[in-house]
Design a protein around this motif. Structure first.
Motif, PDB file in Angstrom:
ATOM      1  N   MET A   1       0.827  -1.200   0.000  1.00  0.00           N
ATOM      2  CA  MET A   1       0.000   0.000   0.000  1.00  0.00           C
ATOM      3  C   MET A   1       0.867   1.258   0.000  1.00  0.00           C
ATOM      4  N   GLY A   2       1.940   1.199   0.753  1.00  0.00           N
ATOM      5  CA  GLY A   2       2.855   2.325   0.753  1.00  0.00           C
ATOM      6  C   GLY A   2       3.446   2.563  -0.622  1.00  0.00           C
ATOM      7  N   ARG A   3       3.813   1.498  -1.311  1.00  0.00           N
ATOM      8  CA  ARG A   3       4.385   1.648  -2.652  1.00  0.00           C
ATOM      9  C   ARG A   3       3.361   2.244  -3.607  1.00  0.00           C
ATOM     10  N   ALA A   4       2.104   1.847  -3.495  1.00  0.00           N
ATOM     11  CA  ALA A   4       1.068   2.383  -4.374  1.00  0.00           C
ATOM     12  C   ALA A   4       0.954   3.896  -4.219  1.00  0.00           C
ATOM     13  N   HIS A   5       0.988   4.378  -2.982  1.00  0.00           N
ATOM     14  CA  HIS A   5       0.888   5.816  -2.760  1.00  0.00           C
ATOM     15  C   HIS A   5       2.167   6.539  -3.190  1.00  0.00           C
ATOM     16  N   ARG A   6       3.304   5.903  -3.045  1.00  0.00           N
ATOM     17  CA  ARG A   6       4.545   6.507  -3.555  1.00  0.00           C
ATOM     18  C   ARG A   6       4.512   6.584  -5.076  1.00  0.00           C
ATOM     19  N   ASP A   7       3.989   5.538  -5.731  1.00  0.00           N
ATOM     20  CA  ASP A   7       3.866   5.557  -7.188  1.00  0.00           C
ATOM     21  C   ASP A   7       2.973   6.711  -7.644  1.00  0.00           C
ATOM     22  N   LEU A   8       1.910   6.960  -6.914  1.00  0.00           N
ATOM     23  CA  LEU A   8       1.024   8.072  -7.266  1.00  0.00           C
ATOM     24  C   LEU A   8       1.762   9.403  -7.170  1.00  0.00           C
TER      25      LEU A   8
ATOM     26  N   SER B   1      -1.888   1.613 -13.036  1.00  0.00           N
ATOM     27  CA  SER B   1      -0.539   1.609 -12.469  1.00  0.00           C
ATOM     28  C   SER B   1       0.434   0.958 -13.442  1.00  0.00           C
ATOM     29  N   ALA B   2       1.487   1.701 -13.776  1.00  0.00           N
ATOM     30  CA  ALA B   2       2.524   1.127 -14.630  1.00  0.00           C
ATOM     31  C   ALA B   2       3.293   0.018 -13.909  1.00  0.00           C
ATOM     32  N   PRO B   3       3.763   0.223 -12.663  1.00  0.00           N
ATOM     33  CA  PRO B   3       4.498  -0.859 -11.992  1.00  0.00           C
ATOM     34  C   PRO B   3       3.667  -2.130 -11.801  1.00  0.00           C
ATOM     35  N   ASP B   4       2.368  -1.981 -11.550  1.00  0.00           N
ATOM     36  CA  ASP B   4       1.525  -3.153 -11.321  1.00  0.00           C
ATOM     37  C   ASP B   4       0.908  -3.698 -12.595  1.00  0.00           C
ATOM     38  N   ARG B   5       1.078  -2.985 -13.713  1.00  0.00           N
ATOM     39  CA  ARG B   5       0.631  -3.452 -15.029  1.00  0.00           C
ATOM     40  C   ARG B   5      -0.873  -3.743 -15.046  1.00  0.00           C
ATOM     41  N   LEU B   6      -1.623  -2.942 -14.328  1.00  0.00           N
ATOM     42  CA  LEU B   6      -3.078  -3.136 -14.251  1.00  0.00           C
ATOM     43  C   LEU B   6      -3.811  -1.811 -14.394  1.00  0.00           C
ATOM     44  N   ALA B   7      -5.026  -1.902 -14.916  1.00  0.00           N
ATOM     45  CA  ALA B   7      -6.011  -0.835 -14.792  1.00  0.00           C
ATOM     46  C   ALA B   7      -7.234  -1.470 -14.152  1.00  0.00           C
ATOM     47  N   THR B   8      -7.831  -0.792 -13.191  1.00  0.00           N
ATOM     48  CA  THR B   8      -8.969  -1.358 -12.474  1.00  0.00           C
ATOM     49  C   THR B   8     -10.069  -0.323 -12.326  1.00  0.00           C
TER      50      THR B   8
ATOM     51  N   LEU C   1     -11.643  -7.237   0.125  1.00  0.00           N
ATOM     52  CA  LEU C   1     -10.576  -6.447  -0.487  1.00  0.00           C
ATOM     53  C   LEU C   1     -10.595  -5.014   0.044  1.00  0.00           C
ATOM     54  N   THR C   2     -11.787  -4.421   0.130  1.00  0.00           N
ATOM     55  CA  THR C   2     -11.897  -3.040   0.590  1.00  0.00           C
ATOM     56  C   THR C   2     -11.481  -2.907   2.052  1.00  0.00           C
TER      57      THR C   2
ATOM     58  N   ALA D   1      -3.879  -2.106  -5.897  1.00  0.00           N
ATOM     59  CA  ALA D   1      -2.706  -2.699  -5.239  1.00  0.00           C
ATOM     60  C   ALA D   1      -3.043  -4.062  -4.641  1.00  0.00           C
ATOM     61  N   VAL D   2      -4.206  -4.150  -3.992  1.00  0.00           N
ATOM     62  CA  VAL D   2      -4.601  -5.435  -3.407  1.00  0.00           C
ATOM     63  C   VAL D   2      -5.016  -6.419  -4.495  1.00  0.00           C
ATOM     64  N   ALA D   3      -5.668  -5.923  -5.547  1.00  0.00           N
ATOM     65  CA  ALA D   3      -6.029  -6.798  -6.657  1.00  0.00           C
ATOM     66  C   ALA D   3      -4.783  -7.454  -7.265  1.00  0.00           C
ATOM     67  N   ARG D   4      -3.700  -6.683  -7.414  1.00  0.00           N
ATOM     68  CA  ARG D   4      -2.457  -7.231  -7.955  1.00  0.00           C
ATOM     69  C   ARG D   4      -1.958  -8.393  -7.084  1.00  0.00           C
ATOM     70  N   LEU D   5      -1.981  -8.187  -5.769  1.00  0.00           N
ATOM     71  CA  LEU D   5      -1.549  -9.247  -4.853  1.00  0.00           C
ATOM     72  C   LEU D   5      -2.441 -10.481  -4.959  1.00  0.00           C
ATOM     73  N   LEU D   6      -3.748 -10.268  -4.993  1.00  0.00           N
ATOM     74  CA  LEU D   6      -4.680 -11.396  -5.047  1.00  0.00           C
ATOM     75  C   LEU D   6      -4.551 -12.171  -6.358  1.00  0.00           C
ATOM     76  N   ILE D   7      -4.402 -11.447  -7.456  1.00  0.00           N
ATOM     77  CA  ILE D   7      -4.260 -12.114  -8.752  1.00  0.00           C
ATOM     78  C   ILE D   7      -2.992 -12.964  -8.781  1.00  0.00           C
ATOM     79  N   ASP D   8      -1.894 -12.417  -8.272  1.00  0.00           N
ATOM     80  CA  ASP D   8      -0.630 -13.161  -8.257  1.00  0.00           C
ATOM     81  C   ASP D   8      -0.714 -14.376  -7.344  1.00  0.00           C
ATOM     82  N   ARG D   9      -1.324 -14.215  -6.167  1.00  0.00           N
ATOM     83  CA  ARG D   9      -1.441 -15.352  -5.241  1.00  0.00           C
ATOM     84  C   ARG D   9      -2.350 -16.435  -5.823  1.00  0.00           C
ATOM     85  N   ALA D  10      -3.430 -16.017  -6.466  1.00  0.00           N
ATOM     86  CA  ALA D  10      -4.340 -16.989  -7.065  1.00  0.00           C
ATOM     87  C   ALA D  10      -3.638 -17.805  -8.140  1.00  0.00           C
ATOM     88  N   ALA D  11      -2.807 -17.148  -8.936  1.00  0.00           N
ATOM     89  CA  ALA D  11      -2.066 -17.856  -9.982  1.00  0.00           C
ATOM     90  C   ALA D  11      -1.076 -18.841  -9.375  1.00  0.00           C
TER      91      ALA D  11
END
Length: 307
Positions: A1-8, A37-44, A85-86, A285-295
């Motif tokens: 979460m900290g990284r997401a806000h730093r990216d912003l 997010s470019a680092p997370d390679r996602l749009a949500t 997630l929220t 940010a949490v979606a990225r984590l969940l998607i990676d863990r699910a995979a």
């Protein structure tokens, strides 16, 4: 979460203010909370339904779903229920803000509210600091007692229930307001020098707030995202409409503090406020984590939408 806000803060992520849609009849509202997010390679985008009438139906007042797509190809990556997630992302953001803004010697955590968001917050906050006590207030005493017993048993920190919000506020080093209140629960006269407050619970509506104007004015304010706070946060919009607050007073974003572009706490006596409205980048940010863990674990239902 900290990284997401730093990216912003560094321009690596995009976060527009969410548009609100009111139901033609009734008090319901829908928010489309988008981010990329470019680092997370996602749009949500998370579609948040805020439906007060659900309370009488025995259903959650807020429900949501998150759609995630590949930021490069636009391909659908995941559809996620937004409830847990929220809660997770909201509590994680509070923990990041508390680490950045609270006094290093904070030992007492105050919790106003006893629902799932309260449990998520104590899980996120208690491991990060050597808290000695948790102070709790809730509208339903039995729920407050149950939360206190759970904290003591599961997290091994003494927890005590108080009869009113004032008692918790006056004795907490770090205070989290986690209620769906429309009217202020915390008053400025109750605040003590050096406290850090996380205003989290009020729905993202301009007429809902948990802190009164005096409380907001006494604090140095940090927001999760200025554009969202300017559009949706009653904590700042009501004092702004009263002429008691200026927009410059709440322009500092959490990411700017984390990257050093803006200062965090400046003195031990300063009152700090993290005004948490909740933003789509946190969902991403949490979606990225969940998607990676699910995979990694091979869980989830795979659907070929292109077939």
């Amino acid at each position: 979460m900290g990284r997401a806000h730093r990216d912003l803060a560094r321009g690596r992520a995009v976060l527009p203010a969410p548009p609100a849609m009111r139901q033609p009849a009734g008090d319901g509202a829908y928010l489309a909370m988008a981010a990329a997010s470019a680092p997370d390679r996602l749009a949500t985008v998370k579609l948040l339904a805020d439906l007060p009438a659900n309370r009488e139906r025995g259903l959650p007042v807020q429900r949501s779903a998150v759609l995630a797509v590949d930021a490069e190809t636009g391909a659908c990556v995941a559809l996620l229920d937004g409830a847990e997630l929220t809660r997770i992302r909201t509590a994680a953001a509070t923990a990041v803000a508390t680490r950045a803004l609270a006094r290093a010697d904070a030992r007492t955590l105050g919790i106003l509210g006893t629902g799932p968001l309260a449990r998520a917050h104590v899980r996120a906050l208690l491991p990060g600091r050597p808290y000695e006590h948790v102070l709790i207030w809730g509208r339903t005493p039995a729920n407050a007692q149950a939360l206190a017993q759970w904290i003591t048993a599961e997290l091994d920190v003494p927890a005590k229930v108080f009869a009113d919000p004032r008692s918790v506020t006056e004795h907490a080093d770090v205070l989290c307001t986690l209620t769906p209140s429309r009217d202020p629960l915390v008053h400025g006269a109750w605040l003590q020098a050096g406290q850090h407050i996380n205003a989290v619970g009020a729905p993202p509506r301009p007429d809902h707030r948990e802190l009164d104007t005096e409380a907001v004015l006494r604090c140095r304010i940090v927001v999760d995202a200025y554009d969202t706070a300017r559009a949706k946060s009653g904590e700042v919009l009501i004092p702004l409409a009263e002429g008691a607050l200026t927009e410059d007073a709440f322009r500092t974003e959490l990411g700017s503090v984390l990257t050093g572009q803006a200062p965090g706490r400046t003195t031990d006596d300063e009152l700090t406020l993290f005004n948490s409205v909740g933003v789509g980048l946190q969902d991403l940010a949490v979606a990225r984590l969940l998607i990676d863990r699910a995979a990694e674990r091979g869980v989830g239902l795979t659907v070929d939408l292109a077939g």
